[in-house]
Design a protein around this motif. Structure first.
Motif, mmCIF file in Angstrom:
data_model
loop_
_atom_site.group_PDB
_atom_site.id
_atom_site.type_symbol
_atom_site.label_atom_id
_atom_site.label_comp_id
_atom_site.label_asym_id
_atom_site.label_seq_id
_atom_site.Cartn_x
_atom_site.Cartn_y
_atom_site.Cartn_z
ATOM 1 N N LEU A 274 40.463 40.294 25.664
ATOM 2 C CA LEU A 274 40.703 39.573 26.938
ATOM 3 C C LEU A 274 39.642 39.695 28.081
ATOM 4 O O LEU A 274 39.800 38.976 29.215
ATOM 5 C CB LEU A 274 41.909 40.169 27.733
ATOM 6 N N THR A 275 38.362 40.076 27.544
ATOM 7 C CA THR A 275 37.320 39.967 28.536
ATOM 8 C C THR A 275 37.063 38.552 29.170
ATOM 9 O O THR A 275 37.001 37.725 28.087
ATOM 10 C CB THR A 275 35.976 40.663 28.140
ATOM 11 N N ASP A 276 37.133 38.438 30.508
ATOM 12 C CA ASP A 276 36.804 37.077 30.879
ATOM 13 C C ASP A 276 37.873 36.280 31.088
ATOM 14 O O ASP A 276 37.941 34.980 31.457
ATOM 15 C CB ASP A 276 35.591 36.729 30.752
ATOM 16 N N TRP A 277 39.053 36.419 30.383
ATOM 17 C CA TRP A 277 40.067 35.724 30.715
ATOM 18 C C TRP A 277 41.034 36.150 31.946
ATOM 19 O O TRP A 277 40.431 36.700 32.846
ATOM 20 C CB TRP A 277 41.451 36.280 29.817
ATOM 21 N N ALA A 278 41.622 34.976 32.150
ATOM 22 C CA ALA A 278 42.557 35.160 33.645
ATOM 23 C C ALA A 278 43.694 34.619 33.810
ATOM 24 O O ALA A 278 44.253 33.995 32.861
ATOM 25 C CB ALA A 278 41.236 34.317 34.571
ATOM 26 N N ILE A 279 44.285 35.265 34.946
ATOM 27 C CA ILE A 279 45.661 34.904 35.274
ATOM 28 C C ILE A 279 45.589 33.974 36.526
ATOM 29 O O ILE A 279 44.805 34.503 37.531
ATOM 30 C CB ILE A 279 46.524 36.022 35.355
ATOM 31 N N ALA A 280 46.099 32.822 36.807
ATOM 32 C CA ALA A 280 45.959 32.105 38.005
ATOM 33 C C ALA A 280 47.406 31.869 38.495
ATOM 34 O O ALA A 280 48.591 31.715 37.603
ATOM 35 C CB ALA A 280 45.469 30.591 37.628
ATOM 36 N N ASP A 281 47.746 31.820 39.867
ATOM 37 C CA ASP A 281 48.843 31.401 40.364
ATOM 38 C C ASP A 281 49.136 29.825 40.802
ATOM 39 O O ASP A 281 48.189 29.059 40.215
ATOM 40 C CB ASP A 281 49.182 32.144 41.712
ATOM 41 N N LYS A 282 49.901 29.426 41.619
ATOM 42 C CA LYS A 282 50.143 28.184 41.546
ATOM 43 C C LYS A 282 49.076 27.520 42.355
ATOM 44 O O LYS A 282 48.978 26.109 42.353
ATOM 45 C CB LYS A 282 51.449 27.786 42.327
ATOM 46 N N PHE A 283 48.383 28.176 43.179
ATOM 47 C CA PHE A 283 47.346 27.521 43.917
ATOM 48 C C PHE A 283 46.086 27.761 43.082
ATOM 49 O O PHE A 283 45.054 27.473 43.647
ATOM 50 C CB PHE A 283 47.199 28.261 45.221
ATOM 51 N N LYS A 284 46.184 28.063 41.957
ATOM 52 C CA LYS A 284 44.924 28.387 41.196
ATOM 53 C C LYS A 284 43.939 29.563 41.634
ATOM 54 O O LYS A 284 42.807 29.687 41.071
ATOM 55 C CB LYS A 284 44.108 27.196 41.102
ATOM 56 N N LYS A 286 42.889 33.174 40.884
ATOM 57 C CA LYS A 286 42.515 33.799 39.686
ATOM 58 C C LYS A 286 42.493 35.290 39.815
ATOM 59 O O LYS A 286 41.584 35.789 40.584
ATOM 60 C CB LYS A 286 41.669 33.112 38.797
ATOM 61 N N PHE A 287 42.789 35.946 38.880
ATOM 62 C CA PHE A 287 42.397 37.433 38.525
ATOM 63 C C PHE A 287 41.804 37.588 37.102
ATOM 64 O O PHE A 287 42.628 37.287 36.061
ATOM 65 C CB PHE A 287 43.909 38.261 38.483
ATOM 66 N N ASN A 306 45.104 38.835 46.080
ATOM 67 C CA ASN A 306 44.910 37.415 46.173
ATOM 68 C C ASN A 306 45.276 36.540 45.154
ATOM 69 O O ASN A 306 45.258 35.304 45.475
ATOM 70 C CB ASN A 306 43.015 37.417 46.114
ATOM 71 N N VAL A 307 46.281 37.038 44.320
ATOM 72 C CA VAL A 307 46.801 36.259 43.466
ATOM 73 C C VAL A 307 48.327 36.520 43.581
ATOM 74 O O VAL A 307 49.035 37.731 43.275
ATOM 75 C CB VAL A 307 46.697 36.831 41.989
#
Length: 345
Positions: A274-284, A286-287, A306-307
């Motif tokens: 999962l290296t450099d994958w990300a989770i984003a919220d509705k405002f984009k 990212k973590f 921040n997310v």
């Protein structure tokens, strides 16, 4: 350039006309308090393959519907950005795109073509005096001539009621993000929304975050993510849905800061880096992720401040290291009301 006048048309359906070979658009006559409109819905592509992909969600649930209720009747311009009313088939997590299937618009027999799939719900809405239609797309008019289908004056309407990005050829001029078309039908008496979504088969599911143009050079396979390269026999076409978001805690007990979580599931037969994958919220926001997710295993991820997963409803998106969407979900304010409870998708 993107669509010129994007927004949502809200009103009461009072008439309809099925698409014909000479004009492959399903037509709906819509009225607001003092204005007539026509919704023109493409049901056949000018490019091969000609059949559109479609999805009808009979129990559509998404955080944007709460804000639609407050819109006035008539055409409402919509700002093309995340976190608002704009539709984006890729970034908005409106539905599971694997459920879309191609279908001709006119085939002999009952309930087996796009005309009939759309007609079923439009006629039901016409018969229900409280039902309202919300059509997303590009507005035209007012025109100084009568409408060519229903004859009202002045001519007014909305079209491009389909995905509006990832096009090919001359149609790339219409590309843009957060400007997809679609139709939602609200039946208040049933406390139910029906979503109707259409896409040309020539359009792609991965597009540039700024232009909406198709991305082809970044296509990848899940074998690139396997920790054990001996698992390449398990290769699939791309990363879509291989790792899924299966749960989220969006309303923790006490202070939300650092307590919101997202749970991932690796559905494949091998560990995934999962290296450099990300989770984003509705405002984009990212973590960025790291580490390895074992085959068939789940991983609970604590999100940083921040997310944020709003308890008023939102979307959660999983992106691979190339920034391409792997999976996405949405949840409503009603789903997040119970403090400390985890939402299961």
């Amino acid at each position: 350039m993107p669509l010129k006048n994007y927004g949502v048309l809200k009103g009461r359906p009072v008439g309809s006309r099925a698409a014909k070979t000479s004009n492959a658009h399903y037509q709906i006559h819509l009225v607001s308090e003092d204005t007539d409109y026509r919704i023109a819905i493409n049901v056949q592509s000018k490019l091969e393959p000609s059949e559109l992909e479609y999805l009808v969600d009979e129990k559509f649930s998404h955080p944007l519907v709460a804000d639609l209720l407050d819109l006035p009747l008539g055409f409402n311009p919509v700002e093309r950005k995340p976190g608002g009313l704009a539709l984006d088939f890729i970034r908005g997590n409106l539905f599971d795109r694997q459920l879309m299937i191609p279908l001709p618009f006119d085939v002999p027999g009952p309930d087996n073509d796009l005309n009939e799939k759309i007609d079923k719900y439009v006629l039901r809405a016409i018969a229900d005096e409280n039902a309202l239609i919300y059509a997303f797309g590009e507005k035209w008019g007012p025109e100084s001539i009568k409408d060519k289908i229903f004859g009202f004056l002045p001519g007014n309407g909305i079209h491009d009621i389909h995905m509006n990005q990832g096009n090919v050829g001359k149609f790339t001029a219409d590309d843009g993000v957060w400007q997809d078309g679609g139709m939602l039908i609200h039946f208040p008496s049933e406390n139910r929304w029906v979503g109707i979504f259409l896409k040309f088969q020539s359009q792609t599911w991965h597009t540039d975050d700024v232009t909406g143009h198709r991305i082809e050079s970044k296509s990848s396979t899940i074998s690139e993510k396997f920790v054990d390269r001996s698992q390449e026999d398990n290769q699939v076409e791309n990363n879509d849905n291989v790792v899924r978001i299966v749960a989220a805690l969006v309303n923790p007990i006490g202070d939300d800061s650092g307590k919101e979580t997202v749970t991932l599931l690796n559905t494949s037969a091998a560990a995934i880096d999962l290296t450099d994958w990300a989770i984003a919220d509705k405002f984009k926001n990212k973590f960025t992720l790291s580490g390895t997710l074992a085959a068939g295993a789940t991983l609970v991820i604590n999100l940083p401040t921040n997310v944020q997963l709003s308890s008023k409803g939102g979307i959660i998106t999983l992106l691979d290291r190339q920034g391409l969407k792997v999976h996405g979900v949405s949840y409503t304010q009603q789903q997040s009301q119970r403090q400390g409870w985890t939402i299961v998708f």
